[in-house]
Design an enzyme around this catalytic site. Structure first.
Site, PDB file in Angstrom:
ATOM      1  N   TYR A  33      11.351 -12.259 -14.892  1.00 41.96           N
ATOM      2  CA  TYR A  33      10.398 -12.521 -14.428  1.00 41.96           C
ATOM      3  C   TYR A  33       9.219 -11.911 -15.718  1.00 41.96           C
ATOM      4  CZ  TYR A  33      13.591 -10.257 -10.876  1.00 41.96           C
ATOM      5  OH  TYR A  33      14.495  -9.926 -10.298  1.00 41.96           O
TER       6      TYR A  33
ATOM      7  N   HIS B 274      21.295 -14.835 -12.596  1.00 42.38           N
ATOM      8  CA  HIS B 274      20.039 -14.798 -11.273  1.00 42.38           C
ATOM      9  C   HIS B 274      20.731 -15.644 -10.087  1.00 42.38           C
ATOM     10  CE1 HIS B 274      15.859 -13.213 -11.016  1.00 42.38           C
ATOM     11  NE2 HIS B 274      16.462 -13.521 -10.526  1.00 42.38           N
TER      12      HIS B 274
ATOM     13  N   LEU C 251      11.695  -4.453   1.793  1.00 42.25           N
ATOM     14  CA  LEU C 251      10.101  -3.745   2.822  1.00 42.25           C
ATOM     15  C   LEU C 251       9.897  -5.318   2.487  1.00 42.25           C
ATOM     16  CD1 LEU C 251       9.124  -0.475   0.594  1.00 42.25           C
ATOM     17  CD2 LEU C 251      11.033  -0.774   2.599  1.00 42.25           C
TER      18      LEU C 251
ATOM     19  N   SER D 190       6.671  -1.341  -6.402  1.00 44.49           N
ATOM     20  CA  SER D 190       5.350  -0.873  -6.586  1.00 44.49           C
ATOM     21  C   SER D 190       4.855  -0.714  -8.371  1.00 44.49           C
ATOM     22  CB  SER D 190       5.303   0.361  -5.258  1.00 44.49           C
ATOM     23  OG  SER D 190       4.354   0.518  -5.771  1.00 44.49           O
TER      24      SER D 190
ATOM     25  N   ARG E 132       3.131   5.426  -4.555  1.00 46.32           N
ATOM     26  CA  ARG E 132       4.076   4.443  -3.735  1.00 46.32           C
ATOM     27  C   ARG E 132       5.250   4.766  -4.936  1.00 46.32           C
ATOM     28  NH1 ARG E 132       2.959   0.648  -0.415  1.00 46.32           N
ATOM     29  NH2 ARG E 132       1.980   1.677   0.393  1.00 46.32           N
TER      30      ARG E 132
ATOM     31  N   SER F  27       6.842   7.656  -3.460  1.00 47.90           N
ATOM     32  CA  SER F  27       7.813   7.817  -1.858  1.00 47.90           C
ATOM     33  C   SER F  27       8.347   6.802  -2.059  1.00 47.90           C
ATOM     34  CB  SER F  27       6.725   7.576  -1.512  1.00 47.90           C
ATOM     35  OG  SER F  27       6.462   6.490  -1.055  1.00 47.90           O
TER      36      SER F  27
END
Length: 257
Positions: free
Chosen positions: A49, A105, A186, A226, A231, A234
């Site tokens: 990343y 990974h 998601l 996010s 977000r 939530s």
């Protein structure tokens, strides 16, 4: 949301983690700061990343005690022959003396398959990591590591969503005592599906929250990501429960295509 699962070594892994894939530089820093402020205590990153330094700085600047934050990073397969050096680099970038969890990974090449796992176990024995695990491995690949070393991965991080729900695969991990972390739950879900929107309406939550809570009902660790504060909040607000009927309805999405 402080639900945890106990790893084989005894550590408590917070079941709601904050994922940082594709979050770069300032965005990564600000998002992790927001997540820690909201209450997340499990942060997931990876060498791939390229944001370990930003994640580490966010943890340090958050004011939350390091011992209270469960930090995971991951080794790229191409770094397998330099695993210890890569780990030391990750620790420097993250600004910490140890990792709570280090994952391979993806499965490495055959020549490095067992030696990489042995290197992970040495790092654990040396106190550089508290727990060792894998990502994107099959149960058979996990068994190869366990049979070769007598020590099995604590965690397997794999893609999971209602459409990919596989009770048999989950049972294989349970039988081995390997905790499943699901990613892209998601991203790989149609949040407008009437089953999800209907359940969401009944509980007064969003369809995304239904999907995340559904993972937790199956004891699957989640890593929502996010860069938006609302977000991030939530995705953490999962203190409702789904009924058995709700869970079965979401399970059925995988069978209905």
């Amino acid at each position: 949301m402080t639900q945890t699962v106990k790893l084989a070594g005894g550590d408590a892994l917070p079941m709601v983690g904050f994922g940082t894939w594709q979050l770069k530089s300032k965005t990564a820093y600000e998002s992790v700061r927001a997540a820690l402020d909201v209450g997340y205590r499990h942060i997931d990153t990876a060498t791939l990343y390229k944001n370990e330094a930003d994640v580490g700085r966010a943890v340090k600047d958050s004011g939350v005690d390091r011992e209270q934050v469960f930090i995971t990073t991951k080794l790229r397969p191409q770094d397998a022959r330099n695993a210890r050096r890569t780990l030391e680099s990750s620790l420097r970038l993250l600004g910490t003396d140890y990792l709570d969890l280090w994952l391979i990974h993806w499965p490495t090449g055959q020549n490095e398959f067992v030696p990489t796992w042995e290197e992970f176990l040495r790092a654990q024995d040396d106190g550089l990591i508290r727990n060792a695990g894998v990502s994107n491995y099959s149960p058979a690949e996990i068994d190869r590591l366990t049979e070769a070393t007598g020590r099995q991965p604590a965690v397997n991080q794999i893609p999971w969503s209602p459409a990919q729900h596989d009770p048999d695969l989950l049972a294989e991990h349970r039988r081995r005592g390997v905790v499943v972390e699901g990613y892209s739950g998601l991203k790989n879900t149609d949040l407008r599906h009437p089953v999800l929107t209907g359940i969401a309406r009944r509980h007064g939550v969003t369809a995304a929250q239904v999907v995340l809570r559904w993972h937790l009902e199956h004891d699957i660790v989640i890593l929502p990501r996010s860069s938006r504060r609302e977000r991030i909040e939530s995705n953490f607000a999962l203190d409702f429960r789904l009924t058995d009927e709700d869970v079965a309805a979401v399970d059925s999405l995988g069978r209905s295509g």
